[in-house]
Design a protein around this motif. Structure first.
Motif, PDB file in Angstrom:
ATOM      1  N   ASP A   1      21.255   2.616 -19.183  1.00  0.00           N
ATOM      2  CA  ASP A   1      19.710   1.927 -19.672  1.00  0.00           C
ATOM      3  C   ASP A   1      18.688   2.209 -18.325  1.00  0.00           C
ATOM      4  O   ASP A   1      19.500   2.197 -17.192  1.00  0.00           O
ATOM      5  N   VAL A   2      17.649   2.320 -18.583  1.00  0.00           N
ATOM      6  CA  VAL A   2      16.629   2.457 -17.756  1.00  0.00           C
ATOM      7  C   VAL A   2      15.759   1.285 -17.238  1.00  0.00           C
ATOM      8  O   VAL A   2      14.871   0.857 -18.137  1.00  0.00           O
ATOM      9  N   PRO A   3      16.097   0.371 -16.140  1.00  0.00           N
ATOM     10  CA  PRO A   3      15.756  -0.984 -16.208  1.00  0.00           C
ATOM     11  C   PRO A   3      14.139  -0.547 -15.669  1.00  0.00           C
ATOM     12  O   PRO A   3      13.873   0.257 -15.169  1.00  0.00           O
ATOM     13  N   LYS A   4      13.239  -1.841 -15.973  1.00  0.00           N
ATOM     14  CA  LYS A   4      11.971  -1.730 -15.466  1.00  0.00           C
ATOM     15  C   LYS A   4      11.877  -1.878 -14.075  1.00  0.00           C
ATOM     16  O   LYS A   4      12.635  -2.916 -13.466  1.00  0.00           O
ATOM     17  N   LEU A   5      11.211  -1.325 -13.393  1.00  0.00           N
ATOM     18  CA  LEU A   5      11.121  -1.433 -11.754  1.00  0.00           C
ATOM     19  C   LEU A   5      10.233  -2.703 -11.276  1.00  0.00           C
ATOM     20  O   LEU A   5       9.185  -2.583 -11.859  1.00  0.00           O
ATOM     21  N   GLU A   6      10.513  -3.297 -10.517  1.00  0.00           N
ATOM     22  CA  GLU A   6       9.709  -4.350  -9.886  1.00  0.00           C
ATOM     23  C   GLU A   6       9.097  -3.751  -8.361  1.00  0.00           C
ATOM     24  O   GLU A   6       9.930  -4.000  -7.681  1.00  0.00           O
ATOM     25  N   ILE A   7       8.121  -3.508  -8.305  1.00  0.00           N
ATOM     26  CA  ILE A   7       7.366  -3.250  -7.181  1.00  0.00           C
ATOM     27  C   ILE A   7       6.263  -4.175  -6.711  1.00  0.00           C
ATOM     28  O   ILE A   7       5.399  -4.118  -7.355  1.00  0.00           O
TER      29      ILE A   7
ATOM     30  N   ALA B   1      12.547   4.885  -2.404  1.00  0.00           N
ATOM     31  CA  ALA B   1      11.279   5.142  -2.867  1.00  0.00           C
ATOM     32  C   ALA B   1      10.619   3.767  -3.330  1.00  0.00           C
ATOM     33  O   ALA B   1       9.204   3.581  -3.244  1.00  0.00           O
ATOM     34  N   ILE B   2      11.390   2.571  -3.707  1.00  0.00           N
ATOM     35  CA  ILE B   2      10.698   1.497  -4.056  1.00  0.00           C
ATOM     36  C   ILE B   2      10.178   0.930  -2.579  1.00  0.00           C
ATOM     37  O   ILE B   2       9.140   0.286  -2.586  1.00  0.00           O
ATOM     38  N   ASP B   3      10.850   1.146  -1.327  1.00  0.00           N
ATOM     39  CA  ASP B   3      10.395   0.518  -0.414  1.00  0.00           C
ATOM     40  C   ASP B   3       8.961   1.055   0.088  1.00  0.00           C
ATOM     41  O   ASP B   3       8.166   0.419   0.474  1.00  0.00           O
ATOM     42  N   ILE B   4       8.960   2.417   0.143  1.00  0.00           N
ATOM     43  CA  ILE B   4       7.625   3.077   0.386  1.00  0.00           C
ATOM     44  C   ILE B   4       6.486   2.948  -0.512  1.00  0.00           C
ATOM     45  O   ILE B   4       5.275   2.632   0.026  1.00  0.00           O
ATOM     46  N   ALA B   5       6.711   2.671  -1.703  1.00  0.00           N
ATOM     47  CA  ALA B   5       5.724   2.420  -2.627  1.00  0.00           C
ATOM     48  C   ALA B   5       5.355   1.099  -2.513  1.00  0.00           C
ATOM     49  O   ALA B   5       4.241   0.631  -2.445  1.00  0.00           O
ATOM     50  N   ARG B   6       6.150  -0.026  -2.211  1.00  0.00           N
ATOM     51  CA  ARG B   6       5.901  -1.404  -1.848  1.00  0.00           C
ATOM     52  C   ARG B   6       4.753  -1.484  -0.506  1.00  0.00           C
ATOM     53  O   ARG B   6       4.059  -2.487  -0.381  1.00  0.00           O
ATOM     54  N   PHE B   7       5.479  -0.636   0.420  1.00  0.00           N
ATOM     55  CA  PHE B   7       4.743  -0.699   1.600  1.00  0.00           C
ATOM     56  C   PHE B   7       3.333  -0.018   1.774  1.00  0.00           C
ATOM     57  O   PHE B   7       2.351  -0.839   2.115  1.00  0.00           O
ATOM     58  N   ALA B   8       3.228   1.130   0.913  1.00  0.00           N
ATOM     59  CA  ALA B   8       1.854   1.318   0.519  1.00  0.00           C
ATOM     60  C   ALA B   8       0.851   0.396  -0.050  1.00  0.00           C
ATOM     61  O   ALA B   8       0.000   0.119   0.094  1.00  0.00           O
ATOM     62  N   LYS B   9       1.442  -0.489  -1.017  1.00  0.00           N
ATOM     63  CA  LYS B   9       0.767  -1.309  -2.054  1.00  0.00           C
ATOM     64  C   LYS B   9       0.480  -2.469  -1.147  1.00  0.00           C
ATOM     65  O   LYS B   9      -0.852  -2.680  -1.159  1.00  0.00           O
ATOM     66  N   GLN B  10       1.376  -2.867  -0.461  1.00  0.00           N
ATOM     67  CA  GLN B  10       1.062  -4.123   0.678  1.00  0.00           C
ATOM     68  C   GLN B  10      -0.111  -3.545   1.725  1.00  0.00           C
ATOM     69  O   GLN B  10      -0.868  -4.460   2.193  1.00  0.00           O
ATOM     70  N   SER B  11       0.000  -2.396   1.974  1.00  0.00           N
ATOM     71  CA  SER B  11      -1.060  -2.022   3.209  1.00  0.00           C
ATOM     72  C   SER B  11      -2.312  -1.880   2.528  1.00  0.00           C
ATOM     73  O   SER B  11      -3.312  -1.497   3.431  1.00  0.00           O
ATOM     74  N   GLY B  12      -2.510  -1.608   1.224  1.00  0.00           N
ATOM     75  CA  GLY B  12      -3.852  -1.454   0.571  1.00  0.00           C
ATOM     76  C   GLY B  12      -4.518  -0.025   0.612  1.00  0.00           C
ATOM     77  O   GLY B  12      -5.705   0.054   0.275  1.00  0.00           O
TER      78      GLY B  12
END
Length: 383
Positions: free
Chosen positions: A377-383, A122-133
């Motif tokens: 605990d629910v840690p903050k996500l870094e994307i 999930a992090i990987d695809i969110a990051r890919f979408a963000k980087q792709s603009g």
């Protein structure tokens, strides 16, 4: 009035949710109303193309609802520059791969949840979408339900005072499929096929709690498979090994305690299939899908515990219904309109794939908590 077309590739809309809520009651409803009014005075009209594996099924669906375009060739659909959005409501297991393929083709992506079965993906695809603009989004439909909008209205107005706790009840009896056909697909109850109520519902409870009450800080969850004998769509017996009930407690910011029961093995005796009650120092409120009832501090009755006599008080009478005060449209349609405006004129949009990853995170922590029998605990996500 000038109209502007926007092409939408709709994948996986032959299923109940994709067909009814996304295709018929959202995209086609927007088309039938003449489109969406944009800032420049034009009307944005969606032009969907239905994509799926079963040619007979998607052709019949297209003809029934006057959709001119359909195909079984996803690659060809993604190669068409005239279609700018890709939407997926099919299998969670395939979703990250499909979203990545669509993003690589330069499409903006909008997706049902969960966005994937695991947090890393999930992090990987969110990051890919963000980087792709590309513009990207995850469905958060429950936030636009009338009941929850009224509940949030009460919170924003300060009605509750200091919020103390939240109690949620979700679920209904899903028939096993032997003498009465099941009203949910059989894959929901097979772990190997991505089934399980924790993965299905905790992603919802994440965005509901985060946006309607307060951000989630920690979780304690107990996942259970209550009914192991079920029968599939062909009437064949199978052993259900995915969780069909989850009993979860959450710690929210501000010391708020939330507890939500989710079950497909419960019989309903409440106002709706899902209800949320918020209790605060100045008032309480209970919301279902459409209605919301409140009780202020000054109107709170004073019951006395007496097990020796039948209860004479009717506690339902002491609650007042929160009025609509506005017209509420279909929650899925509301978010489709928001996303389309976001794509075309950069309208406000908060429900990105990053928010989808937060839902997957909570589900994953829920499973871990159940397995290890402890708070996490629910840690903050870094994307």
């Amino acid at each position: 009035m000038e109209t502007r077309r926007i092409g939408i590739i709709m994948h996986g809309v032959t299923g109940r949710m994709g067909m009814n809520q996304h295709l018929i009651r959202s995209v086609l409803a927007i088309r039938e109303q003449g489109g969406i009014a944009l800032k420049d005075g034009s009307m944005l009209v969606p032009d969907p193309i239905i994509v799926g594996r079963n040619a007979n099924k998607i052709e019949a669906l297209a003809k029934k609802h006057n959709v001119e375009r359909w195909t079984t060739d996803l690659d060809a659909a993604l190669a068409n520059p005239d279609d700018t959005i890709f939407f997926d409501a099919a299998s969670t297991q395939l979703r990250p791969t499909l979203l990545r393929k669509a993003i690589e083709a330069g499409k903006h992506v909008y997706s049902e949840k969960p966005v994937s079965e695991g947090l890393a993906e999930a992090i990987d695809i969110a990051r890919f979408a963000k980087q792709s603009g590309v513009k990207n989004g995850i469905v958060h439909d429950k936030l636009d339900l009338p009941g929850l909008r009224k509940l949030k209205r009460l919170r924003d107005s300060g009605f509750f005072g200091k919020i103390l706790s939240v109690r949620g009840e979700f679920g209904y009896w899903v028939f096993e499929g032997d003498w009465m056909p099941a009203q949910r697909p059989s894959w929901n109850y097979r772990a190997a096929d991505g089934g399980g109520i924790v993965s299905d519902m905790l992603c919802h409870w994440r965005y509901v709690l985060d946006n309607v009450v307060a951000p989630v800080k920690a979780v304690s969850c107990h996942a259970v498979t209550h009914i192991t004998d079920r029968w599939d769509e062909a009437g064949e017996h199978y052993t259900a090994d995915a969780d069909d009930a989850a009993y979860a407690t959450f710690e929210l910011e501000g010391g708020i305690v939330a507890h939500i029961n989710s079950s497909w093995a419960v019989r309903v005796r409440r106002d709706d299939l899902v209800t949320f009650q918020i209790d605060g120092t100045h008032g309480s409120a209970v919301a279902g899908l459409h209605t919301c009832f409140s009780q202020q501090r000054v109107n709170t009755p004073k019951p006395v515990w007496n097990p020796d006599e039948p209860q004479a008080m009717n506690f339902y009478e002491d609650w007042e219904e929160v009025p609509d005060n506005m017209i509420f449209d279909n929650g899925f349609k509301v978010q489709w309109e928001q996303f389309l405006r976001h794509v075309v004129e950069d309208g406000p949009w908060n429900y990105t794939l990053e928010e989808g990853a937060k839902g997957v995170q909570l589900a994953e922590l829920g499973y871990q908590s159940s397995k290890e029998r402890r708070w996490l605990d629910v840690p903050k996500l870094e994307i």
